[in-house]
Design an enzyme around this catalytic site. Sequence first.
Site, PDB file in Angstrom:
ATOM      1  N   ALA A  44       0.857  -1.195   0.000  1.00 40.19           N
ATOM      2  CA  ALA A  44       0.000   0.000   0.000  1.00 40.19           C
ATOM      3  C   ALA A  44       0.888   1.239   0.000  1.00 40.19           C
ATOM      4  O   ALA A  44       2.033   1.192   0.456  1.00 40.19           O
ATOM      5  CB  ALA A  44      -0.873  -0.021   1.245  1.00 40.19           C
TER       6      ALA A  44
ATOM      7  N   GLU B   6       3.891  -5.214   7.420  1.00 37.73           N
ATOM      8  CA  GLU B   6       2.994  -4.221   8.007  1.00 37.73           C
ATOM      9  C   GLU B   6       3.247  -3.988   9.485  1.00 37.73           C
ATOM     10  O   GLU B   6       3.103  -2.875   9.993  1.00 37.73           O
ATOM     11  CB  GLU B   6       1.527  -4.641   7.805  1.00 37.73           C
ATOM     12  CG  GLU B   6       0.992  -4.452   6.390  1.00 37.73           C
ATOM     13  CD  GLU B   6       1.291  -5.622   5.464  1.00 37.73           C
ATOM     14  OE1 GLU B   6       2.170  -6.444   5.796  1.00 37.73           O
ATOM     15  OE2 GLU B   6       0.661  -5.714   4.396  1.00 37.73           O
TER      16      GLU B   6
HETATM   17  C1  3H9 Z   1       0.389  -2.265   3.433  1.00 38.74           C
HETATM   18  O1  3H9 Z   1       0.687  -2.789   2.397  1.00 38.74           O
HETATM   19  C2  3H9 Z   1      -0.970  -2.368   4.063  1.00 38.74           C
HETATM   20  C3  3H9 Z   1      -1.822  -3.479   3.499  1.00 38.74           C
HETATM   21  O2  3H9 Z   1      -1.582  -4.694   4.162  1.00 38.74           O
HETATM   22  C4  3H9 Z   1      -3.287  -3.275   3.689  1.00 38.74           C
HETATM   23  C5  3H9 Z   1      -3.930  -2.063   3.266  1.00 38.74           C
HETATM   24  C6  3H9 Z   1      -5.416  -2.140   3.371  1.00 38.74           C
HETATM   25  N1  3H9 Z   1       4.589   3.464   0.029  1.00 38.74           N
HETATM   26  O3  3H9 Z   1      13.337   2.126   1.081  1.00 38.74           O
HETATM   27  P1  3H9 Z   1      13.772   2.836  -0.141  1.00 38.74           P
HETATM   28  C7  3H9 Z   1       9.374   4.932  -1.037  1.00 38.74           C
HETATM   29  S1  3H9 Z   1       1.476  -1.279   4.282  1.00 38.74           S
HETATM   30  C8  3H9 Z   1       5.061   4.668  -0.290  1.00 38.74           C
HETATM   31  O4  3H9 Z   1      14.738   3.943   0.015  1.00 38.74           O
HETATM   32  P2  3H9 Z   1      14.962   0.396  -1.086  1.00 38.74           P
HETATM   33  C9  3H9 Z   1      10.356   5.365   0.035  1.00 38.74           C
HETATM   34  O5  3H9 Z   1       9.765   6.272   0.928  1.00 38.74           O
HETATM   35  C10 3H9 Z   1       2.912  -1.268   3.256  1.00 38.74           C
HETATM   36  N2  3H9 Z   1       6.363   4.917  -0.521  1.00 38.74           N
HETATM   37  O6  3H9 Z   1      14.328   1.831  -1.250  1.00 38.74           O
HETATM   38  C11 3H9 Z   1      11.442   6.000  -0.808  1.00 38.74           C
HETATM   39  O7  3H9 Z   1      10.985   7.285  -1.176  1.00 38.74           O
HETATM   40  P3  3H9 Z   1      12.007   8.501  -1.392  1.00 38.74           P
HETATM   41  C12 3H9 Z   1       3.705  -2.499   3.397  1.00 38.74           C
HETATM   42  C13 3H9 Z   1       7.203   3.892  -0.430  1.00 38.74           C
HETATM   43  O8  3H9 Z   1      15.251  -0.076  -2.441  1.00 38.74           O
HETATM   44  C14 3H9 Z   1      11.446   5.139  -2.068  1.00 38.74           C
HETATM   45  O9  3H9 Z   1      10.186   4.476  -2.094  1.00 38.74           O
HETATM   46  N3  3H9 Z   1       4.953  -2.365   2.652  1.00 38.74           N
HETATM   47  C15 3H9 Z   1       6.771   2.614  -0.115  1.00 38.74           C
HETATM   48  O10 3H9 Z   1      16.083   0.448  -0.077  1.00 38.74           O
HETATM   49  C16 3H9 Z   1      12.527   4.103  -2.086  1.00 38.74           C
HETATM   50  O11 3H9 Z   1      12.462   3.362  -0.865  1.00 38.74           O
HETATM   51  C17 3H9 Z   1       6.103  -2.037   3.242  1.00 38.74           C
HETATM   52  O12 3H9 Z   1       6.181  -1.891   4.445  1.00 38.74           O
HETATM   53  C18 3H9 Z   1       5.395   2.406   0.111  1.00 38.74           C
HETATM   54  N4  3H9 Z   1       4.906   1.202   0.419  1.00 38.74           N
HETATM   55  O13 3H9 Z   1      13.852  -0.529  -0.435  1.00 38.74           O
HETATM   56  C19 3H9 Z   1       7.301  -1.888   2.347  1.00 38.74           C
HETATM   57  N5  3H9 Z   1       7.840   1.792  -0.092  1.00 38.74           N
HETATM   58  O14 3H9 Z   1      12.855   8.087  -2.558  1.00 38.74           O
HETATM   59  C20 3H9 Z   1       7.994  -0.587   2.627  1.00 38.74           C
HETATM   60  C21 3H9 Z   1       8.895   2.542  -0.408  1.00 38.74           C
HETATM   61  O15 3H9 Z   1      11.122   9.653  -1.639  1.00 38.74           O
HETATM   62  N6  3H9 Z   1       9.126  -0.345   1.761  1.00 38.74           N
HETATM   63  N7  3H9 Z   1       8.523   3.814  -0.618  1.00 38.74           N
HETATM   64  O16 3H9 Z   1      12.783   8.588  -0.114  1.00 38.74           O
HETATM   65  C22 3H9 Z   1      10.309  -0.974   1.920  1.00 38.74           C
HETATM   66  O17 3H9 Z   1      10.504  -1.793   2.797  1.00 38.74           O
HETATM   67  C23 3H9 Z   1      11.429  -0.564   1.014  1.00 38.74           C
HETATM   68  O18 3H9 Z   1      11.130   0.713   0.530  1.00 38.74           O
HETATM   69  C24 3H9 Z   1      11.649  -1.488  -0.201  1.00 38.74           C
HETATM   70  C25 3H9 Z   1      12.686  -0.840  -1.146  1.00 38.74           C
HETATM   71  C26 3H9 Z   1      12.218  -2.824   0.321  1.00 38.74           C
HETATM   72  C27 3H9 Z   1      10.387  -1.701  -0.955  1.00 38.74           C
END
Ligand code: 3H9
Length: 719
Positions: A61, A123
């Site tokens: 999300a 999450e």
């Molecule tokens: C969910 O899914 C809820 C659902 O179960 C139910 C809903 C009803 N959203 O970390 P990075 C941005 S909750 C928005 O530096 P990497 C991040 O801020 C979600 N933005 O890169 C950054 O922005 P900026 C569950 C996001 O390669 C840029 O992307 N998911 C999101 O080291 C690059 O990120 C998670 O918890 C997002 N979901 O790592 C996953 N994700 O460039 C959260 C990233 O402006 N994300 N951004 O600073 C991560 O763990 C890591 O970002 C990921 C990439 C491993 C994906």
Amino acid sequence: MARYARVKGSIALITLTNPPVNALSAAVRRGIMESVSRALKDEQVKAVVFCGENEKFCGGADIKEFSGSMSGPPLVPLIHSIEAGEKPMVAAIEGVALGGGLELALGCHYRVANTKACLGLPEVTLGLLPAAGGTQRLPRLIGIPAALELITTGRHVSAQEALQLGIVDQVAQGSAVQAAMELALSVIGQPLNPRRLSLRAPVWAPDVDGVCDAALAQVKQRSRGAMAPVACVQAVRAAAMLPYSKGMERERQLMDTLFRSGQAQAMQYAFFAQRNAGKWSLPNGSQWNNTRARDVQRAGVIGLGTMGRGIAVSLVKAGISVVAIETDAKQLESGKKAVTAMLQRDAQRRGVSPPLHLLTFTLSFHQLRDVDLVIEAVFEDMNLKKRVFSDLCKVLRANSLICTNTSGLNVDELAAVTDRQPLVVGMHFFAPAHVMKLLEVVYGARSSPEAVATAMALGKRIEKVCVAVGNCSGFVGNRMLKLYLDQSVYMLEEGATPEQVDQALEEFGFAMGIFKVSDLSGLDVGWRVRKASGLIGPDVDPVKPSRWRLGRRYCPLPDMLCQQGRFGQKTGRGWYLYDSPGSKEAKSDPEIQTFLEDYRRKYGIIPRRITSQEVIERCAFALANEGFRILEDRIAASPEDIDVIYLFGYGWPRHRGGPMFYASQVGLSVVLEKLEHYHRIHPDVPSLEPSRLLRRLVAEGSPPIQQWKSHIKNLRSHL
Ligand code: 3H9
């Protein structure tokens, strides 16, 4: 935001397009909904494949949307419509399938990942639970114990592990999209009901209650006071006990509670704060996106004590050649053994061979002539470090950087003895340096932006969370820590016990109370620092030492413990008692109770009852108050930077966001009022006097933390 294409004649390929991680924003969800409906209507289409742009399936999300009002099609019915679709739906997972991304894949009938993919339901790390059916579908796919483990920890798994667990049906060596299309073609016409996870019966097992109870006990112990892991267990328990629709209802109720909780806000704040810390800026306007970092291929590490060993290991693991230096052969040999063993253990765990060829151990500074950068990690002694710095200048290339691993010494004073002040920065690692995530990169008055950029980039490369901070005694983390420690020992004088203070802090969420941490780090460390800073000297009465030094209240209790040889775990006795030197289990020590009672009697202190609330207020607000001063002094660029330091270096509970976030959440006017109250009672503790910035923010209506930066600028322009 979701691209639709017909490929191979009969496959609809739906590509999520929302870089960088194809998060499921409102536009993406709308795009998927329209594309699925188009695919289902198109008679030529016999199967559907989902993939993500730039070889990243989906990061879940869109977390940014959580702080606003949600719009667009909700995820839960969207995933249901995919699962209910009468054509085979296949997820082609490349890069990441996290959170809602994996839940989308679980709604598909088949899942294919490529070898580099990672999957997970993280999450819980955002104070939430997988609320798009993840808590109900995953247990039906892989069973309760495995699902509990993944959902309560948020751990990412590799494609290979996902295959073993049964999360994916196939792992492709090359393109997951190609493999998914082949799979899709091969399953056309096969029954879909057995592939619909929501139609599977609850995964009840005779010991399911026991498994869930054990998981509950574990998460309560691991993440004290955090709501999300508990809710995760409750939701998975529902998957075991209830039909799917009832389980989904439970998932939604639990999510509603979490979503509205301050804990989820704190953890989402922490997520973005961590990423923003990498976007450093210096007071002179240089910043991460206008300064080039130098490439570092070869580094030197001076000193192979605890810190130097950890630093060498971190560098080598990142593929950097290291010349490791010690002063005598015995220390060199013991450092070599320790570093080699650490690298071998790590390599064994990861099933690779240890990169020992990258290491050179030597007694000779001359071997440093080709390195790009040196990290000095000798004993915390200014004169010794100065000697090392000037010796380094004799052998290093003129353009090599010199970094000092210090926890608080003046970086400018060290730089002044070199021939290259712009190329000197501090790199404050935390012990053990190969484990702890935090790195404070300290810029001095003359450090060049390029040197800061290089240290920040190097830190990132060795997988640290780096924060750029200015030069002052203790930098950010330890400057604040001192006041937190002061409050803790003052409370002992006033009537508390180490157990009471630690219990209050642990109930707040710290993994360990401050006195247990002090025992772990060694009480002699602070003792040495106090001696060096002139707080302890020959004129101090050993029997009844003064409680007033250098113009303010001073608590001699820690010094008195050290005089008794109580240095903490290492001596088997500190604020607590241990079974033997080096053992870890802290036990209450009746001698400490008597010692504190005698002390209070000697100074005529009438003990009073100190509540847990007072412990938290005095510790947390003292920290935040100093944080405001640090912002006024421009030692930290933002409150987020301070919070990241506390989250990654000092065990601050993530569900409390960090000391600055906590202050904003409690309310700045409350913090101000409490500090005024405690300062009135303790006028001899200047650090309790509310900072100018705090007063200014309250006067300006307590703006949200994201706006403090602009208020800080205004405050400065008025100074
Ligand atoms: C969910 O899914 C809820 C659902 O179960 C139910 C809903 C009803 N959203 O970390 P990075 C941005 S909750 C928005 O530096 P990497 C991040 O801020 C979600 N933005 O890169 C950054 O922005 P900026 C569950 C996001 O390669 C840029 O992307 N998911 C999101 O080291 C690059 O990120 C998670 O918890 C997002 N979901 O790592 C996953 N994700 O460039 C959260 C990233 O402006 N994300 N951004 O600073 C991560 O763990 C890591 O970002 C990921 C990439 C491993 C994906």
